[in-house]
Design an enzyme around this catalytic site. Structure first.
Site, mmCIF file in Angstrom:
data_model
loop_
_atom_site.group_PDB
_atom_site.id
_atom_site.type_symbol
_atom_site.label_atom_id
_atom_site.label_comp_id
_atom_site.label_asym_id
_atom_site.label_seq_id
_atom_site.Cartn_x
_atom_site.Cartn_y
_atom_site.Cartn_z
ATOM 1 N N GLU A 104 0.588 -1.437 -0.064
ATOM 2 C CA GLU A 104 -0.033 0.359 0.035
ATOM 3 C C GLU A 104 1.264 1.499 -0.104
ATOM 4 O O GLU A 104 0.465 2.853 -0.129
ATOM 5 C CB GLU A 104 -0.935 0.319 1.417
ATOM 6 C CG GLU A 104 -2.359 -1.744 0.833
ATOM 7 C CD GLU A 104 -3.532 -1.511 2.305
ATOM 8 O OE1 GLU A 104 -2.867 -0.433 3.441
ATOM 9 O OE2 GLU A 104 -4.602 -1.596 2.349
ATOM 10 N N LYS B 34 5.273 -2.203 1.682
ATOM 11 C CA LYS B 34 4.931 -1.884 3.002
ATOM 12 C C LYS B 34 4.515 -2.981 3.656
ATOM 13 O O LYS B 34 5.312 -3.846 4.510
ATOM 14 C CB LYS B 34 4.155 -1.103 3.402
ATOM 15 C CG LYS B 34 2.830 -1.946 4.235
ATOM 16 C CD LYS B 34 1.682 -0.783 4.502
ATOM 17 C CE LYS B 34 0.858 -0.748 5.076
ATOM 18 N NZ LYS B 34 -0.820 -0.852 5.560
ATOM 19 N N GLN B 35 4.837 -4.440 2.558
ATOM 20 C CA GLN B 35 3.985 -5.237 2.692
ATOM 21 C C GLN B 35 5.005 -6.795 1.756
ATOM 22 O O GLN B 35 4.688 -6.033 0.759
ATOM 23 C CB GLN B 35 2.935 -5.786 3.287
ATOM 24 C CG GLN B 35 2.044 -5.352 2.378
ATOM 25 C CD GLN B 35 0.568 -5.103 2.968
ATOM 26 O OE1 GLN B 35 0.514 -3.930 3.746
ATOM 27 N NE2 GLN B 35 -0.133 -6.009 3.444
HETATM 28 C C1 BGC Z 1 -2.578 -3.328 5.269
HETATM 29 C C2 BGC Z 1 -3.771 -4.620 4.055
HETATM 30 C C3 BGC Z 1 -4.691 -5.411 6.003
HETATM 31 C C4 BGC Z 1 -5.251 -4.601 6.392
HETATM 32 C C5 BGC Z 1 -5.936 -4.307 7.474
HETATM 33 C C6 BGC Z 1 -3.194 -2.804 5.526
HETATM 34 O O1 BGC Z 1 -2.200 -2.370 7.106
HETATM 35 O O2 BGC Z 1 -1.930 -3.024 4.259
HETATM 36 O O3 BGC Z 1 -2.907 -5.298 3.075
HETATM 37 O O4 BGC Z 1 -5.351 -5.659 4.959
HETATM 38 O O5 BGC Z 1 -4.094 -3.386 7.148
HETATM 39 O O6 BGC Z 1 -4.983 -5.685 8.320
#
Ligand code: BGC
Length: 780
Positions: A498, A611-612
């Protein structure tokens, strides 16, 4: 700081963790990680006596309400029943005054019981022993039980105890309930009725207090108070030194959405039922009610029986912690409800469900209790209504699942404004609800995953095919034709990472959309011969003949990013051209999101910072589309650029590290995943526990260390336990048979009580067995 050793109760070793010092500045941690619940409701573990900074939350699953048009719907914070105000010799009892010894607050995962005890010395020097107990029944989903016990140790005290139902609650200021009706029956049963302001869900809460002095039932005349949004009983009495006062408080919680109460939609029936249920609970009493609850948990632990022999006893505790919370947050009782990103343990993410459920949590249920996995997918089936609406509203066809979902028919509920932009000082716009679209194929993927592993044809016939066809139709309408490249592309999206917004051709999104389209085609063709009747039924509502031609044409021409000369697949069209900065200071952060103290999201958008797990997630989900060397090269490229600012990230990296046979790294990342909630960071869980990460912890162990995978409809096993583990055993469902898999340093054993022959692939070799199979562990 939490203590993971059962200090005073060796029987609870690896079953409990304890707070040994109360810190009023960090109450959120224990409130969340020690929260109680049963899938129907979740109760945050705030202390009985209130402190500034404490958050009292009681959520009932699926009762969403929208405060006003400018806010999105959220799970309303129901009236509080846990606060007990104690005045001792006229002074308010508080751990912030006087002094405390023998303090201990423990969550016992085995019995799902919260206990707290200590000796408090008042400013006047009087010592009093306190003991508190609490549970949210797994046997009776509507019941909360509390016990408060006080013993003055040195001298007598005068006590005033006030407790009741307090609806002066809100969700960070948003009030979701009308004032409602309050009534006290027979000078002891408190009843509060409230209705949510927009969704018009009735809440009925009944509470009762009973007292014993030195084990003998005591009638203490209450002073009854009814105020605005609050009702309370105050009991005053004198206690001699050595005398023990015990209070039991029983609470029944019902709402008009209860599927298990006949006529729940009629308020008069519901309130009569709820009061009756409280009276029945009163007859049984706390101890018997607790025993029923304990037994319900005993069968849960039998069902999900895990064994881990590790040099560090924390590992098994962390796994049990994950399973405990998965049980507490999952609405197995009602398919109209989903799992919140923070479960039912806090206001974070407003009780909404994300891809967290399908990708991170669902595998746990698919392989441990498939019927719950089915219920969760049925929730998404009901959600087709909202998904179709979202597609229409955005000018697309088919089903476009909302990034965040609440009540299934609601459609998109992602809020629009988020954290501060440190450059402009304005709130950052949250684009996920508009352009984070991979959720649609994640859901199709989950349907496929469940079907392949469970063989549940009935689910597919009733729900699954329709979901897969209509999600494919969405993608077909969403793809854009790129004249220059002579291909279909997906522009203007957010992928799992994100920190990259408005990107074109996020590889994860494109590959998963392609998967979705191909899957629809495969099932469409299959149904022609296998179940033409069902196909013709679906044909008439989904226009499949026309749609399937489009799926084919678009899948064939969809752009799927390929590796460059270094073997790196670009996360999106521009990622690899962006600036690279030294992430070392942020990588060693103890708190997530520290990057945003230095940069705004717009600035981060222009840097190679993830971010991930994004493309690495794709390698895990569509494992056999990518060669192992390619995955490794990309892991080495992207891992240093990944901040793991989402709790969803560590588990994916850990599983991939297991796949690369890097056992040490896999274990380290598993530990980082376990520390998201259980680690030393005092504010990590203030807004609630991290549901997806808990599913991820299970996946690190089963998919990572045990190497369990479903590939091409086959069960694969490729164990590679951490070197510090001597034994791992767990249950696993495969196509309707329950297996028990036990892995030791030298050997793997698979057992099943069922007669069916089990086919599986072990270390890449196909085999079949009935009853029991043993093979040698291959050491890496
Ligand atoms: C993450 C998403 C996740 C959401 C709820 C966000 O910070 O980037 O991938 O679905 O949090 O956990």
């Amino acid at each position: 700081m939490l203590n993971y050793h059962a200090i005073n109760n060796p029987e609870l070793t690896q079953w409990s963790f304890t707070e040994t010092k109360f810190n009023p500045l960090a109450q959120g941690k224990c409130e969340s990680v020690m929260s109680l619940g049963n899938g129907y409701m979740g109760l945050r573990s705030a202390t009985e006596e209130a402190y500034i900074g404490g958050t009292r939350n009681l959520f009932v699953n699926g009762t969403f309400n929208r405060f006003d048009d400018l806010e999105v719907t959220e799970l309303p914070n129901a009236a509080d029943v846990t606060q007990v105000e104690l005045l001792i010799d006229g002074q308010r009892f508080s751990l912030e005054t006087g002094s405390v010894t023998d303090y201990e607050r423990t969550l016992n995962l085995r019995d799902a019981e919260l206990t707290r005890s200590f000796v408090w010395r008042s400013d006047q020097g009087k010592r009093i022993r306190f003991e508190f107990k609490r549970f949210v029944s797994m046997h009776d989903l509507h019941l909360i039980g509390m016990k408060v016990q006080l013993t003055p140790l040195d001298e007598g005290i005068t006590l005033r105890l006030a407790s009741g139902i307090n609806a002066q609650m809100s969700n960070s200021g948003s009030q979701h309930f009308h004032e409602g009706e309050k009534r006290i029956f027979d000078k002891k049963y408190l009843q509060l009725i409230q209705t949510t302001t927009e969704s018009k869900v009735d809440f009925v809460m009944n509470a009762l207090h009973s007292f014993w002095i030195d084990g003998v039932s005591a009638e203490i005349k209450p002073q009854m108070e009814i105020e605005r949004r609050k009702m309370e009983m105050a009991y005053s009495l004198d206690l001699q030194a050595g005398q023990t006062l015990k209070m039991q408080k029983l609470i029944q919680v019902h709402t008009s959405r209860d599927a298990d109460v006949e006529g729940a939609g009629e308020l008069e029936k519901l309130r009569a039922h709820s009061l009756q249920a409280l009276k029945k609970a009163e007859e049984a009493g706390y101890d018997q009610l607790f025993e029923q609850h304990r037994q319900a948990w005993a069968s849960i632990w039998e069902k999900y029986h895990f064994e881990i022999e590790s040099e560090d006893s924390f590992d098994l505790l962390a796994l049990r912690f994950a399973i405990y919370h998965l049980m507490v947050m999952t609405p197995v009782h009602d398919r109209r409800m989903g799992i919140g990103a923070k479960g039912l343990s806090g206001e974070g993410y407003k009780g909404h469900s994300f891809w967290d459920t399908e990708i991170f949590i669902l595998p746990f249920f698919i392989y441990s209790e498939p019927k719950v996995a089915r219920t969760l997918l049925e929730y998404r089936y009901l959600g087709l209504e909202g998904a179709r609406r979202k597609a229409r509203e955005n000018g697309f066809k088919g089903a476009m699942y909302p990034w965040e979902v609440a009540w299934p028919s609601d459609g998109e509920v992602t809020p629009v404004w988020g954290a501060v932009d440190i450059v402009t000082g304005k709130q950052t716009k949250i684009w996920s609800g508009f352009i984070e679209q991979h959720i649609t194929s994640d859901i199709a993927y989950a349907v496929w995953h469940y079907y392949q592993s469970s063989g549940d044809q009935q689910f597919m016939d009733e729900c699954g095919y329709e979901m897969i066809f209509d999600t494919a139709t969405f993608w077909a309408s969403r793809l854009e034709w790129d004249e220059e490249g002579s291909r279909y592309v997906i522009n203007e999206v957010i992928g799992p990472d994100e920190y990259k917004e408005h990107v074109d051709n996020n590889a994860f999104t494109n590959y998963m959309a392609h998967f979705n389209l191909q899957l629809a085609l495969e099932y469409y063709n299959e149904l022609k011969t296998r179940n033409p009747e069902l196909l013709s039924r679906l044909e008439s509502s989904l226009n499949l003949d026309q749609a399937s031609r489009e799926w084919q044409e678009k899948a064939d021409a969809l752009y799927l990013p390929k590796p460059d000369e270094r073997g790196i697949i670009a996360q999106d069209d521009t990622y690899l051209q962006k600036q690279i900065i030294d992430l070392a200071p942020y990588k060693s952060q103890t708190k997530v999101g520290t990057l945003f103290q230095d940069y705004s999201l717009d600035q981060v958008n222009e840097m190679q910072i993830s971010k991930q797990a994004d493309i690495l997630m794709l390698f895990y989900l569509l494992e056999n589309r990518f060669a192992p060397e390619l995955k490794r090269a990309n892991y080495d490229y992207y891992e240093p650029k990944t901040l793991h600012d989402s709790s969803l990230s560590f588990s994916t990296h850990s599983i991939l590290a297991s796949d690369f046979d890097d056992k040490k790294l896999a274990y380290q990342l598993f530990r980082r995943a376990t520390e998201i909630d259980l680690g030393p960071h005092e504010h990590s869980s203030d807004a609630g526990i991290h549901s997806a990460s808990l599913g991820g912890i299970w996946q690190c162990v089963v998919m990572g260390f045990a190497g369990v995978r479903m590939l091409n409809g086959e069960l694969h096993l490729h164990p590679k336990m951490p070197d510090t583990w001597k034994r791992l055993s767990f249950p696993l469902y495969w196509k309707g048979s329950k297996l028990k898999i036990s892995i030791t340093e030298d050997q793997v054993e698979i057992k099943t009580d069922q007669d069916a022959e089990i086919e599986l692939v072990i270390y890449g070799k196909k085999t079949a067995f009935t009853g029991q199979l043993q093979f040698e562990m291959i050491h890496i």
